[in-house]
Design an enzyme around this catalytic site. Structure first.
Site, PDB file in Angstrom:
ATOM      1  N   GLN A 187       4.104  -5.272  -7.933  1.00  0.00           N
ATOM      2  CA  GLN A 187       4.090  -6.698  -7.726  1.00  0.00           C
ATOM      3  C   GLN A 187       4.158  -7.352  -9.101  1.00  0.00           C
ATOM      4  OE1 GLN A 187       0.908  -7.983  -5.135  1.00  0.00           O
ATOM      5  NE2 GLN A 187       1.124  -6.208  -3.790  1.00  0.00           N
ATOM      6  N   GLU A 220       0.652 -10.902  -3.961  1.00  0.00           N
ATOM      7  CA  GLU A 220      -0.242 -10.718  -2.811  1.00  0.00           C
ATOM      8  C   GLU A 220      -1.670 -11.087  -3.188  1.00  0.00           C
ATOM      9  OE1 GLU A 220      -0.061  -6.738  -1.206  1.00  0.00           O
ATOM     10  OE2 GLU A 220      -1.554  -7.181   0.343  1.00  0.00           O
ATOM     11  N   TYR A 230       8.580   3.098  -2.720  1.00  0.00           N
ATOM     12  CA  TYR A 230       7.785   3.270  -3.937  1.00  0.00           C
ATOM     13  C   TYR A 230       8.138   4.610  -4.568  1.00  0.00           C
ATOM     14  CZ  TYR A 230       4.832  -0.758  -2.956  1.00  0.00           C
ATOM     15  OH  TYR A 230       4.379  -2.042  -2.763  1.00  0.00           O
ATOM     16  N   ASN A 268       4.550  -7.135   8.064  1.00  0.00           N
ATOM     17  CA  ASN A 268       4.716  -6.273   6.895  1.00  0.00           C
ATOM     18  C   ASN A 268       4.197  -4.885   7.253  1.00  0.00           C
ATOM     19  OD1 ASN A 268       4.698  -5.524   3.869  1.00  0.00           O
ATOM     20  ND2 ASN A 268       2.577  -5.168   4.463  1.00  0.00           N
ATOM     21  N   GLU A 269       4.937  -3.858   6.930  1.00  0.00           N
ATOM     22  CA  GLU A 269       4.528  -2.471   7.180  1.00  0.00           C
ATOM     23  C   GLU A 269       3.831  -2.363   8.534  1.00  0.00           C
ATOM     24  OE1 GLU A 269       2.620  -0.698   3.700  1.00  0.00           O
ATOM     25  OE2 GLU A 269       4.518  -0.821   2.604  1.00  0.00           O
ATOM     26  N   GLU A 285       9.569  -4.277  -1.213  1.00  0.00           N
ATOM     27  CA  GLU A 285       8.555  -3.649  -2.071  1.00  0.00           C
ATOM     28  C   GLU A 285       9.187  -2.432  -2.737  1.00  0.00           C
ATOM     29  OE1 GLU A 285       4.608  -3.074  -0.482  1.00  0.00           O
ATOM     30  OE2 GLU A 285       4.764  -4.882   0.754  1.00  0.00           O
TER      31      GLU A 285
HETATM   32  O1  AHR Z   1       1.963  -3.403  -2.992  1.00  0.00           O
HETATM   33  C1  AHR Z   1       0.752  -2.878  -2.549  1.00  0.00           C
HETATM   34  C2  AHR Z   1       0.757  -2.545  -1.061  1.00  0.00           C
HETATM   35  O2  AHR Z   1       1.689  -1.539  -0.823  1.00  0.00           O
HETATM   36  C3  AHR Z   1       1.174  -3.635  -0.117  1.00  0.00           C
HETATM   37  O3  AHR Z   1       0.123  -4.490   0.217  1.00  0.00           O
HETATM   38  C4  AHR Z   1       1.626  -2.879   1.074  1.00  0.00           C
HETATM   39  O4  AHR Z   1       2.610  -3.573   1.820  1.00  0.00           O
HETATM   40  C5  AHR Z   1       2.142  -1.574   0.510  1.00  0.00           C
HETATM   41  O5  AHR Z   1       1.668  -0.478   1.192  1.00  0.00           O
END
Ligand code: AHR
Length: 535
Positions: free
Chosen positions: A383, A52, A279, A206-207, A333
């Protein structure tokens, strides 16, 4: 930490428990593989990537510029390209993340010096005085150059939050229309790309529940339908809808229900993939990437394996609307996210120290992905460089692989192979975590087959004791020979630094064939990868 003497029954296909009996192998763990009944192919895309325009991910991490003294290939850091080839990186998701829903693709084409400077979503988080404006030096052409160098398939996340269906369709046409058909295709050719990019994977936002437009699930479903109905069909697409925030306390099942409910009137709208984010989120805790004790070690691994339940829960809801499961999960992610404080530098937003713990977490996550291979089209670590669960750290001319890189190298053999059932008999662990204690499988593992070669990955999360494991085949075959690699370190917080880049690295592991079984000793706090030849 205690090993409790009862069977571990792993959730998910391909890993189950065998009946309690006298130890046939005189080993701590008994593992039975059934190569005669192979399961689904493990999509290579499960081992995918995400980059990103954020902090030092693209600029400095990947893009150093054509005139840089840092060795580069057309502006792209050479070491990065070489390492990504080494792990056969199957795909790259770009340009975000949150950045994607503020990105306008035209800003990133044409002569570099003429490209505009534009606002970047992450700019307010950059330290005072550090210029974080987007230079647009890295656009779609540079991204495609990177993909081709690495041999990775592009996965482009389109802007839904601050864009229009027309802007999206123009981008798709610019990328995919043959020269001489549309003006957009000729414009691409004039910028140096005669042949279409043939991009297949498109993320529609995205999100969208957060930085991607702050929408409700039903609102996003309406937008999604508008964005995909007139999609320019030059290359057969794989369209990915924004999925849930799987790390929410309630796992965000409401998003999945709301989205598919909202799609019921959209019979012409295909949803090939549904993007789940999970996450292992420790942002609201004191947990740090670099310094931790046994509680922190186990807490992270324990929370990481919740991925299994998150996959199951959302898959079940998806099945209520799509019983044949045309739509697969795209876990675009995933990774550990600590509270911050171990950044590579103030401008390297969201970078954090990556240790042996993160390498084991990645291994246990991949085992879950492998065991759910029929549900998952793709997954992308968040990432790849200079960020959360990164494989690499790079600051100017300094570069290192992190311990997590080696997990990708060890799991490479599973890519495109067939999952095979694995039964594990091993005592479960009772471990301390931040707020009490928890149960953790004594071994995490997965196995696959290609031709007559078996690939077996096993993780011993224990900080106290090695595990001896006997591995045999059900159904008549026997293991003729084997070799192994191991990733471990005596210090659970071990990491690689620019000055000591090989502190955590791979070593050979002895595999002994006795009778019809292979025997290995998995050290404490270790991942092992075995290649076994079947006769
Ligand atoms: O990976 C960091 C961020 O986490 C990304 O930009 C977003 O999609 C997520 O909240």
């Amino acid at each position: 930490m205690q090993r409790r003497a009862f069977l571990k029954t792993a959730a998910g296909a391909g890993l189950g428990a065998v009946a309690a009996s006298r130890s046939a192998f005189a080993a701590d763990a008994e593992i039975v593989l059934t190569p005669g009944t192979p399961g689904p192919v493990i999509s290579p895309h499960i081992y995918g990537h995400f980059i990103e325009h954020l902090g030092g991910v693209i600029y400095d991490g990947i893009w150093v510029g054509r005139d840089s003294k840092i060795p580069n290939v057309g502006g792209i850091r050479k070491r990065f390209v070489d390492d990504m080839k080494r792990i056969a990186a199957p795909n790259l998701r770009w340009p975000g993340g949150c950045f994607a829903d503020g990105y306008h693709w035209r800003d990133g084409i044409g002569p570099a010096a003429e490209r505009p400077r534009t606002y970047n979503f992450w700019e307010p988080r950059m330290p005072k005085g550090v210029h974080a404006t987007e230079t647009n030096r890295f656009g779609i052409h540079e991204f495609m150059h990177l993909c081709r160098l690495v041999g990775a398939e592009p996965y482009v996340a389109a802007n839904v939050g601050s864009s229009t269906p027309k802007e999206f369709h123009d981008w798709v046409a610019y990328c995919n229309a043959p020269r001489g058909t549309l003006s957009l295709a000729d414009e691409r050719a004039a910028h140096g790309a005669e042949e279409p990019f043939a991009i297949r994977y498109w993320g529609v936002g995205n999100e969208s529940w957060g930085c991607g437009g702050d929408m409700k699930a039903g609102e996003y479903a309406t937008e999604y339908r508008k964005f995909v109905t007139q999609f320019p069909m030059y290359t057969q697409p794989y369209l990915v809808a924004t999925g849930p925030r799987g790390h929410s306390a309630d796992r965000d099942l409401g998003w999945t229900e709301g989205f598919f409910e909202g799609m019921q009137g959209g019979h012409r709208s295909r949803v090939d993939g549904f993007a789940l984010h999970y996450y292992t989120d420790f942002r609201q805790t004191p947990e740090d990437g670099a310094k931790f004790d046994a509680k922190g070690w186990y807490a992270v691994l324990h929370k990481g394996v919740r991925m299994q339940e998150v996959i199951e829960d959302h898959w079940r809801v998806m099945g209520q609307y799509d019983p044949e499961h045309h739509t697969k999960l795209v876990i675009d992610e995933w990774g550990n996210w600590y509270r911050g404080g171990t950044e590579l530098g103030p401008a390297y937003l969201l970078s954090q120290t990556i240790t042996l713990r993160d390498a084991l977490h990645a291994a246990m996550t991949f085992d879950i992905f492998n065991r759910n291979a029929e549900k998952i089209e793709m997954a992308n670590v968040a990432q790849t460089i200079n960020c959360l669960h990164s494989l690499f750290a790079a600051v100017e001319n300094q570069y290192t692989r992190t311990p997590a890189y080696y997990t990708f190298e060890m799991y490479r053999a599973h890519m495109g192979a067939r999952l095979i059932p694995m039964e594990v008999k091993v005592p479960e662990l009772t471990v301390p975590i931040l707020d009490g204690s928890a149960k953790l499988a004594g071994i995490s593992g997965s196995a696959s087959i290609r031709d007559r070669r078996l690939s077996v990955t096993l993780t011993n999360p224990s900080l106290d004791a090695a595990v001896t494991a006997g591995i045999r085949l059900a159904g008549g075959g026997r293991v003729a020979e084997g070799r192994g690699t191991v990733l471990t370190h005596e210090d659970m917080t071990a990491r690689n630094t620019f000055d000591d880049p090989d502190n955590v690295t791979l070593a050979e592991l002895s595999v002994q064939i006795r009778g019809d079984a292979a025997h290995v000793t998995i050290p404490k706090q270790a991942v092992v990868a075995l290649e076994l030849q079947v006769s």
